[in-house]
Design a protein around this motif. Structure first.
Motif, PDB file in Angstrom:
ATOM      1  N   ARG A  81      84.818 127.999 -33.877  1.00 47.93           N
ATOM      2  CA  ARG A  81      83.722 128.898 -33.507  1.00 47.93           C
ATOM      3  C   ARG A  81      82.391 128.155 -33.635  1.00 47.93           C
ATOM      4  N   SER A 123      87.506 137.606 -35.084  1.00 41.63           N
ATOM      5  CA  SER A 123      87.099 137.822 -33.694  1.00 41.63           C
ATOM      6  C   SER A 123      88.297 138.246 -32.841  1.00 41.63           C
ATOM      7  N   SER A 155      83.552 141.014 -32.824  1.00 33.42           N
ATOM      8  CA  SER A 155      83.693 140.077 -33.932  1.00 33.42           C
ATOM      9  C   SER A 155      82.838 140.541 -35.106  1.00 33.42           C
ATOM     10  N   TRP A 204      84.945 134.856 -40.965  1.00 32.05           N
ATOM     11  CA  TRP A 204      84.695 135.548 -39.702  1.00 32.05           C
ATOM     12  C   TRP A 204      86.016 135.970 -39.076  1.00 32.05           C
TER      13      TRP A 204
END
Length: 256
Positions: free
Chosen positions: A247, A130, A104, A128
Motif C-alpha cells: 500500500r 482494505s 478501507s 490497515w
C-alpha cells in the motif's frame, strides 16, 4: 510508467510547497483543546494511477487522543480504459459495464518521540485493512471464419481483500492543508477473479477467451502481472490466490 512519473512529480511538488510553512503549525506546547482533530481528504495517488474519472475515493480521519487516530475511506473505483486486445480467435469490441468500489480503514499511532506537533501532523505507524471490488462486462467478437463472426459477452468480477501495516507522515501546512503520505505499507492480500462468458465455445476456445480476460486485469492494474503470473482459470471460471500486497498512498485534504 508515465503515470508513475507524474505521481512522483506531484509528491515532490507538495513537499516543496510545504517546507516554508511548517513553522506556522501548533507545537507540542500549545493547547491540546484548540488543536484540529479532523481531516477530510481525497486519494490523489489512486486517481493518478487509475484515472481521475475512474477512481474517486474520499476519507475521514479523527484524532482520538494526543498520539492516536483512526481513519476510514471509501468511494467508487473502476479499471482504467484498456487498449484493444486481439488474438487469432477473439477481438475486444467494447466495455458494456465498468464500475466498483473501495473501502478501507487504518489506526494510526503518532510517534511522540519523533513528532513536534499534535496529530494529525507527524510520523505514524499502524495497521490497515482494505477491500476492493471491480465489475466489468465486455463484448467480444469471436472469429469462427473469415466471414463468420459471433458476438460474445464476458462478465468479470474481481475482489481484493488486504491487511497490513504502514509507515507514513502527514503534513499540516497553512494551518488547514493536509498532505498525507503512506510511504511503506506491506501486507498480505487475497485475490478472487471470476470470469463468465456467453456462447457455445469449445474448451480450447474458452481457454483462449479466459486468457484474454486475464490480460484485461494484468494490463493496467499495478502488480497483477506478478500476482497472476503462474495462475489460470479453473473449470468454473475462477482464479484465486493469496500473495504479498503493498500500500502506498498520497492523500490531500482539509484539517478542521
Amino acid at each position: 510508467m508515465l503515470r508513475k512519473r507524474s505521481l512522483a512529480g506531484v509528491i515532490c511538488l507538495l513537499l516543496l510547497l510545504s517546507r516554508p510553512v511548517f513553522a506556522q503549525e501548533t507545537t507540542i506546547d500549545s493547547s491540546w483543546h484548540n488543536a484540529r482533530k479532523n481531516v477530510i481528504r481525497y486519494d490523489l495517488s489512486g486517481a493518478a494511477l487509475f484515472g481521475f474519472d475512474k477512481y474517486v475515493v474520499f476519507g475521514y480521519e479523527r484524532v482520538v487522543n494526543k498520539h492516536q487516530s483512526f481513519s476510514i475511506n471509501g468511494g467508487t473505483v473502476a479499471l482504467p480504459k484498456l487498449v484493444t486486445i486481439e488474438t487469432d480467435s477473439f477481438y475486444l469490441q467494447k466495455d458494456l459495464k465498468n464500475n466498483g468500489f473501495n473501502i478501507s480503514a487504518d489506526y494510526r499511532f503518532y510517534l511522540a518521540k519523533e513528532n513536534r506537533y499534535f496529530p494529525p501532523h507527524g510520523l505514524y505507524i499502524g495497521p490497515w485493512i482494505s477491500y476492493n471490488k471491480f465489475t466489468r462486462n465486455n463484448q467480444w467478437t469471436f472469429r469462427k471464419g473469415s466471414a463468420d463472426e459471433q458476438l460474445l459477452t464476458t462478465e468479470t468480477d474481481f475482489k481484493i481483500f488486504s491487511v497490513g501495516g504502514e509507515l507514513g507522515y502527514q503534513f499540516i501546512v497553512w494551518k488547514r492543508l493536509a498532505i498525507d503520505l503512506v510511504m511503506i505499507g506491506p501486507g498480505i492480500s487475497s485475490y478472487d477473479l471470476q470470469g463468465k462468458s456467453t456462447g457455445n465455445l469449445t474448451e480450447e476456445q474458452r481457454a483462449k477467451l479466459q486468457d484474454a480476460l486475464k490480460q484485461l486485469i494484468t494490463q493496467k492494474f499495478p502488480g497483477m502481472n506478478y500476482v497472476f503470473a503462474d495462475k489460470s482459470f479453473d473449470a468454473s471460471g475462477s482464479m484465486k490466490t493469496t500473495s504479498i500486497g503493498f500500500r502506498y498512498i498520497v492523500h490531500i485534504g482539509f484539517a478542521f
